[in-house]
Write a protein that holds these residues in place. Structure first.
Motif, short mmCIF file in Angstrom:
data_model
loop_
_atom_site.label_atom_id
_atom_site.label_comp_id
_atom_site.label_asym_id
_atom_site.label_seq_id
_atom_site.Cartn_x
_atom_site.Cartn_y
_atom_site.Cartn_z
N LEU A 17 51.37 45.03 41.77
CA LEU A 17 50.27 46.25 41.79
C LEU A 17 48.79 45.30 41.78
CD1 LEU A 17 51.05 46.39 37.64
CD2 LEU A 17 52.10 47.22 40.10
N ASP B 239 44.79 46.33 42.98
CA ASP B 239 43.41 47.31 42.16
C ASP B 239 43.71 49.44 43.16
OD1 ASP B 239 41.27 48.37 39.94
OD2 ASP B 239 39.59 48.12 41.91
N THR C 38 46.01 51.03 40.00
CA THR C 38 47.17 51.17 40.08
C THR C 38 47.54 52.12 38.83
OG1 THR C 38 48.07 49.34 41.65
CG2 THR C 38 50.14 50.69 39.83
N THR C 39 47.43 53.35 39.04
CA THR C 39 47.67 54.58 37.93
C THR C 39 48.37 56.09 37.57
OG1 THR C 39 45.49 55.20 38.75
CG2 THR C 39 44.81 53.59 37.37
N THR D 289 52.27 54.07 37.84
CA THR D 289 52.81 53.59 36.75
C THR D 289 53.97 53.53 36.39
OG1 THR D 289 50.11 52.68 36.92
CG2 THR D 289 51.75 52.21 35.39
N ALA E 81 56.19 51.30 40.27
CA ALA E 81 54.98 50.41 40.00
C ALA E 81 55.78 49.19 39.33
CB ALA E 81 53.44 49.90 39.89
N ALA F 274 50.79 41.12 39.43
CA ALA F 274 49.21 41.84 39.83
C ALA F 274 48.28 41.22 40.15
CB ALA F 274 49.52 42.60 38.17
N VAL G 4 45.16 48.97 35.31
CA VAL G 4 46.43 49.35 35.73
C VAL G 4 46.39 49.86 34.41
CG1 VAL G 4 48.85 48.45 35.14
CG2 VAL G 4 47.63 47.70 36.61
N GLN H 57 43.15 47.97 30.16
CA GLN H 57 43.60 48.61 31.78
C GLN H 57 43.72 47.78 32.77
OE1 GLN H 57 42.80 52.59 32.11
NE2 GLN H 57 44.70 53.83 31.47
N ALA I 256 44.27 43.85 34.61
CA ALA I 256 45.84 43.56 34.73
C ALA I 256 46.21 42.40 33.49
CB ALA I 256 46.03 42.95 36.25
#
Length: 835
Positions: A368, A370, A372-373, A377, A381, A389, A395, A416, A418
């Protein structure tokens, strides 16, 4: 200071430059400034006075077109040292320009200078050693030299090379605290390509790309991570010449006929050189080939449309056909809104492909980055066998703006991130970018060796030693070949010492969400229990409050007690009560904990965190590594080596999340045909309201059921206390051994005496009645072997004790790993059926 004798100075001729004597600098100081042993004269750089620097710049001006600015220098520093240097420059006929930040334009050293250049809005010590800022200041004022007051800047060969490429000389002070005493000319590494610069998104400083490449795109100043393109990540991680691109050129789609969407797609393709937000193919790390998919946030913020889903699904399917491990690097804002429900279906499509890949017994590692949404996710992911991560990566599922707009709640710092995900058990590890290549190599090697699929490209069998050798001796990555091994810049320096020191990695702020209300209540209850309350699943008592009460914490930081006593009024055991003696030795705070054994004989151990749903329990540590050439999953119960760590790990009493973590790792081991090694040392499972709410009994029951049918070898060793079901949850194994001073029982002797005799002082008698010692457990057939701890207990000769445990494990693994899975399960059932 009077002028010293001429023989107290040293001059070394320097390629056509006239030597100069520098007042007040001794031979020893000059040699020390060059890093040379004072006791033996060696070759050093020439020492300059400010007057000689002025003469040198004047000669440079005479040899070229006359330039009135040729005598200008930039003084790279601030404060009193900069003021003294500037005044000395003016006395020597130099035009000294100061550099400053923010509101320091009226600082004394700035007002003393001929002129000044602003190099930043916010003051930071790193700013005054930033290559781009200083070279820009030189360009702005036309300076032809930099006087470096910080030794690290003057010895930075890359900065000196950048300066030389612009015709700028760099001098550093011999004695930074007295900069006017003398200067050394600094030479740099010649540039191999034109310099390109990138701005750090975190601190705002500019750095040249070559430096960023050498540091894995980590800011040399603040430690923040740059977002990497797919090409940059390929060059940073994979063996040079190993990448082969797959599935390039898939036609773009517009399922909703969204207005202007195709034009935006064409523009994104032109700007990035990509056909969509993911790049797929195969590559190798340390000679081991794997399938890869790398999302690129430059293309529509890495959003997942139908082409992205199709490329990833095809890559997974090809990896399945070719029996390749798979690594996916995620960087995405989620589903692509312009493709509506079709984008949502990509989550399902990729999940189906990954399910087939997993059914084939193949490894999938998700990394993961930057950000990861969203739908990424909520699908591939988080579907990895191992989820890693990068530090500080965003995340999460729902975006923070969506959360704020929906529930009208302000979110805390660190939410949110890592690190937040790691603390809540959602991912396996946060891996610094500089360690990612090595970490991936060892993860793939362990899994591939377990499945007996893989050999390295040179034909060597996969092993810990072979991978280490390949990582250290191979040609390297694309970046190594392209840029060479540039020295990494140190990050920050202290104002007191005025010299650079390595800075600690920047850590995310601890989120208030990091400790739930239940966890905080558990900690308060634990503090109370440490003063003499009941604890653990059988209602046993902790040892006397004098040992672990509030007053004991200060004493515990200065010395360790030889053993944990039971109670002040507990009568001593008789000389022939071996069980009670073992109880006392098993509780000895100096006794090696489970992690001491892991560090002692597990090569390349990689810890994997979390139960993937609630938290990461520190009382249970799990991961993968090698024992005597066997790839293994290791699961241990860890009490902690000191009081602070013991408190953080609940004194080795696992919570439900710890058992669910162990269950997850055992299932993973079964998938890859990897043996499981358990090291048991616990008073019992943690009890309490929160543990019951989260299903403590269910978690232990699930572990027992899984271990009963696990189709890989299991070997367990009790190295301390084996308390009740909390210990059995990691001891339902094909081979079970105990160290000679370990104990194993249905509950603690204090709990036994309290329940049956209503008299806790009879704990020694209870220990004898329950036959808790290793010898007695062996006579009962509960354990297969009793392992010697050496001439004394394990805490007196830990190396011997650790070596004996290692030898037993290796012999057991050698014996068990050749047996069919069905035979293992049948023999395991027969073993416990006989009891």
């Amino acid at each position: 200071m009077g002028r010293r004798k001429r023989q107290d100075y040293i001059t070394i001729p320097h390629q056509g430059i006239r030597p100069e004597w520098v007042q007040g600098v001794s031979t020893e100081e000059l040699l020390a400034a060059n890093g040379t042993n004072v006791g033996a004269l060696g070759t050093v750089e020439i020492a300059y006075s400010l007057a000689s620097i002025a003469q040198e710049l004047e000669r440079d001006r005479a040899s070229a077109e006359k330039d009135a600015r040729a005598l200008r220098v930039v003084v790279a520093g601030y404060g009193e040292n900069a003021k003294r240097t500037i005044r000395a420059c003016l006395d020597a006929g130099l035009e000294a320009y100061a550099v400053y930040a923010g509101e320091d334009e009226q600082a004394a050293y700035v007002r003393a200078a001929t002129g000044a250049e602003k190099i930043g809005e916010t003051f930071s010590e790193a700013l005054f050693c930033n290559s781009h800022a200083l070279l820009s200041a030189c360009d702005a004022c036309g300076a032809r030299a930099v006087l470096a007051l910080d030794a690290a800047l003057g010895t930075d060969q890359h900065f000196c090379g950048l300066a030389a490429a612009r015709g700028i000389k760099v001098f550093r002070a011999i004695t930074p605290s007295v900069p006017v005493r003398g200067w050394l000319v600094c030479e740099g590494t010649p540039l191999v390509r034109e310099t390109a610069w990138k701005k750090c998104p975190h601190c705002g400083l500019m750095f040249d790309v070559a430096t960023l490449v050498a540091g894995h795109y980590e800011c040399p100043s603040c430690g923040g991570l740059y977002r990497m393109s797919s090409s940059e990540r390929i060059c940073d991680l994979f063996d040079a010449g190993s990448f082969e691109e797959w599935e390039r050129g898939l036609p773009q789609t517009d399922p909703l006929d969204f207005p202007g969407y195709r034009d935006k797609l064409a523009s994104a393709c032109e700007q990035t050189g990509l056909d969509d937000a993911v790049r797929c193919g195969s590559g190798a790390i340390a000679g081991m080939r794997m399938a890869i998919a790398i999302m690129d946030a430059r293309f529509f913020m890495g959003s997942m449309g139908s082409v992205v889903g199709e490329k990833i699904a095809r890559t997974v399917e090809r990896a399945t056909r070719e029996s390749l491990p798979l690594v996916i690097f995620t960087a995405s804002g989620g589903a692509r809104m312009q493709e509506g429900i079709v984008s949502l279906m990509q989550m399902a499509k990729v999940s189906c492909a990954l399910s087939a890949h997993g059914e084939a017994g193949l490894l999938y590692v998700s990394v993961l980055t930057d950000p990861t949404t969203g739908g990424v996710t909520a699908s591939f992911a988080m579907q990895g066998d191992i989820v890693l991560a990068e530090p500080g990566a965003l995340v999460g599922f729902a975006g923070q703006r969506v959360i704020r707009d929906t529930i009208k709640q302000e979110l805390p710092d660190g939410f949110q991130s890592a690190e937040f995900a790691l603390e809540h058990g959602l991912i396996d590890a946060v891996v610094p970018r500089a360690e990612l290549r090595e970490k991936l190599a060892h993860i793939v090697a362990i899994h591939e060796a377990s499945s007996r699929r893989c050999a390295l490209e040179d034909g060597a069998v996969v092993s810990y030693a072979a991978v280490c050798e390949n990582l250290s001796s191979e040609g390297g990555t694309y970046n190594t070949v392209t840029y060479g091994k540039l020295p990494q810049l140190r990050r920050a320096f202290t104002a007191a010492s005025q010299r650079f020191i390595p800075a600690k990695p920047k850590q995310a702020k601890r989120s208030p969400f990091g400790r739930s209300k239940a966890q905080r209540a558990s900690e308060r209850r634990l503090a109370t229990l440490l003063s003499g309350g009941f604890y653990a699943e059988d209602g046993m008592l902790f040892d006397e409050a004098d040992e672990f009460g509030p007053a004991a914490e200060k004493r515990a930081r200065t010395k360790d007690r030889s053993a944990r006593a039971s109670c002040a009024n507990t009568p001593p055991a008789s000389s022939d009560n071996r069980a009670w003696e073992s109880v006392q030795l098993a509780r000895n705070t100096k006794r090696p904990t489970a992690m001491a054994y892991v560090r002692g004989f597990v090569d390349g151990f990689i810890e994997l965190h979390g139960d993937r749903s609630f938290a990461d329990d520190g009382a249970v540590v799990g991961g993968i590594g090698w024992i005597g050439g066997h790839p293994v999953t290791v699961i241990v119960q860890e009490k902690g080596a000191d009081l602070k760590e013991r408190l953080a790990r609940n004194f080795g009493c696992p919570q439900p999340e710890g058992y669910r973590k162990s269950l997850r790792l055992m299932r993973q081991a079964e998938k890859f045909g990897r043996s499981v090694v358990c090291i048991v040392d616990t008073q019992g499972a943690l009890c309490g309201t929160e543990a019951e709410q989260r299903g403590a009994g269910n978690a232990i029951a699930d572990n027992l059921l899984a271990m009963a049918g696990l189709r890989v070898p299991i070997v367990s060793v009790l190295v301390g206390e084996g308390g009740s079901g909390g210990a059995l949850a990691l001891a339902l194994a094909d081979r079970v051994a105990m160290q000679e001073h370990a104990v194993y029982s249905v509950l603690s002797p204090e709990g036994f005496a309290s329940i049956l005799w209503k008299d806790r002082t009879r704990a020694p008698e209870a220990a004898a009645v329950m036959k808790m010692s290793a010898r007695e457990a062996h006579e009962l057939g509960v354990v297969d072997a009793v392992l010697s701890e050496g001439q004394g207990p394990a805490h007196e000769n830990p190396d011997v004790a650790i070596a004996v445990v290692r030898g037993y494990l290796v012999r057991a693994l050698d014996e068990l790993e050749g047996l069919p899975a069905s035979q293992l399960v049948e023999a395991r059932y027969a073993r416990f059926r006989s009891l």
